[in-house]
Design an enzyme around this catalytic site. Structure first.
Site, mmCIF file in Angstrom:
data_model
loop_
_atom_site.group_PDB
_atom_site.id
_atom_site.type_symbol
_atom_site.label_atom_id
_atom_site.label_comp_id
_atom_site.label_asym_id
_atom_site.label_seq_id
_atom_site.Cartn_x
_atom_site.Cartn_y
_atom_site.Cartn_z
ATOM 1 N N GLU A 179 0.825 -1.210 0.000
ATOM 2 C CA GLU A 179 0.000 0.000 0.000
ATOM 3 C C GLU A 179 0.856 1.256 0.000
ATOM 4 O O GLU A 179 0.532 2.232 -0.703
ATOM 5 C CB GLU A 179 -0.948 -0.007 1.203
ATOM 6 C CG GLU A 179 -2.085 -1.016 1.077
ATOM 7 C CD GLU A 179 -2.995 -1.026 2.286
ATOM 8 O OE1 GLU A 179 -2.747 -0.241 3.229
ATOM 9 O OE2 GLU A 179 -3.963 -1.814 2.294
ATOM 10 N N HIS A 213 -10.039 2.025 0.292
ATOM 11 C CA HIS A 213 -10.549 1.136 1.339
ATOM 12 C C HIS A 213 -12.074 1.064 1.356
ATOM 13 O O HIS A 213 -12.641 0.295 2.137
ATOM 14 C CB HIS A 213 -10.060 1.612 2.710
ATOM 15 C CG HIS A 213 -8.588 1.391 2.929
ATOM 16 N ND1 HIS A 213 -7.634 2.224 2.376
ATOM 17 C CD2 HIS A 213 -7.914 0.446 3.626
ATOM 18 C CE1 HIS A 213 -6.427 1.796 2.739
ATOM 19 N NE2 HIS A 213 -6.568 0.720 3.481
#
Length: 328
Positions: A179, A213
């Protein structure tokens, strides 16, 4: 490598397209095959709480071993692909290196923040900021006697089982590394190449990380029973996750730009994943005689974090902070 003297022009529209590709390829890899996708059977009776939702034989949750392993392969491939796209972009437009001695690989390594720093206090300080911020939660762990080598701490349970299970490998190693490489290194590098200001790099670019997310809402909706109440709960959970991941993105973007290194961002991500969201309200209820001490340590952590933020991230080698093309 004359890092402060070269600049590669990239149009804003091209940068936006590249950032969109980074985000979609990373999140999309989680749904690319039947092995990475989740599936849920409708519950006969809607669960009353998150804990009441029972797994059924055909359910495939994000913590299933097969799903974890497949997703780790998928996001690793997506991360490598995105880093190669940055390399290709720099190779295509980076023909203006001042001294001609830096290859596209060297420049890409610098932009992605992958160059290993020389061991020094300057290189260590950025890794201390997240622990300073969490002085309050760390004190609460001390009260719970769950810090390393305290009574309730166990090496097998708290280190081996937690960190080196497949869930632990995902949460504390692969997710932070991939990420940060995608949503910090790749995103910020192409926006910097487009001449985006530092303020926008710090406060707007992390929105891509936050919105990445949001897909968890679908999983939460299914896991909580596919009811209107489940939908509301899933939306609330996703908005909360969007808020704190974006705030975290502000911090790691700043650290990345200040230091020119991705490693402090990764270590902060690992530490924050390990600590979880602070639970001050719960801690106050469990330790009513320690309320003042808990409040003091929480505030001390916040004050210490902001007091040292600029000093601990000072670096003389960041191509992002010394390049006048991306001024405030």
């Amino acid at each position: 490598m004359a890092s402060a003297s070269f600049y590669f022009p990239l149009s804003s529209s091209s940068a936006h397209l590249l950032v969109s590709f980074f985000g979609m390829s990373y999140v999309g890899s989680l749904y690319l095959t039947k092995y990475t996708r989740l599936s849920f059977r409708p519950a006969a009776q809607p669960p009353q709480s998150e804990q009441d939702y029972g797994r059924r034989p055909n359910d495939r949750g994000r913590d299933d071993l097969e799903v974890i392993q497949a997703r780790l392969v998928a996001v690793t491939a997506a991360t490598i692909l995105n880093c190669l796209v940055v390399f290709w972009t720099i190779r295509s437009i980076g023909r203006g290196i001042s001294d001609g001695s830096s290859s596209a690989v060297d420049v890409t390594t610098a932009y992605l923040g992958l160059k290993l720093p020389t061991l020094s206090l300057e290189s260590i300080y950025p890794h201390l900021l997240a622990p300073i911020l969490f002085i309050g939660p760390l004190y609460a762990h001390y009260l719970f006697e769950s810090l390393p080598f305290q009574r309730k701490w166990n090496f097998q349970l708290n280190v081996v089982d937690q960190l080196f299970s497949w869930i632990g490998i995902r949460n504390y190693f692969m997710a932070p590394i991939t990420e940060e490489l995608v949503f910090r290194s790749c995103v910020l590098s192409v926006y910097h190449l487009a001449g985006v200001s530092r303020n926008k790099l710090i406060f707007l670019a992390p929105l891509a990380f936050g919105f990445a997310h949001v897909h968890h809402a679908w999983e939460n909706y299914n896991r909580l029973g596919r009811t209107p109440a489940a939908a509301k709960r899933a939306i609330f959970m996703s908005l909360f996750q969007l808020a704190y991941t974006t705030l975290f993105g502000f911090y790691t973007s700043y650290v990345f730009l200040r230091t020119g290194s991705i490693y402090p961002a990764i270590s902060s991500h690992i530490f924050c994943n390990f600590m979880g969201v602070p639970q001050l309200g719960y801690e106050l209820s469990v330790f009513p005689t320690k309320k003042i001490a808990l409040w003091i340590t929480y505030f001390a952590g916040i004050i210490g974090f902001f007091w040292n933020l600029s000093t601990y991230t000072r670096s003389s080698s960041s191509i992002y902070w010394t390049n006048t093309s991306a001024s405030l």
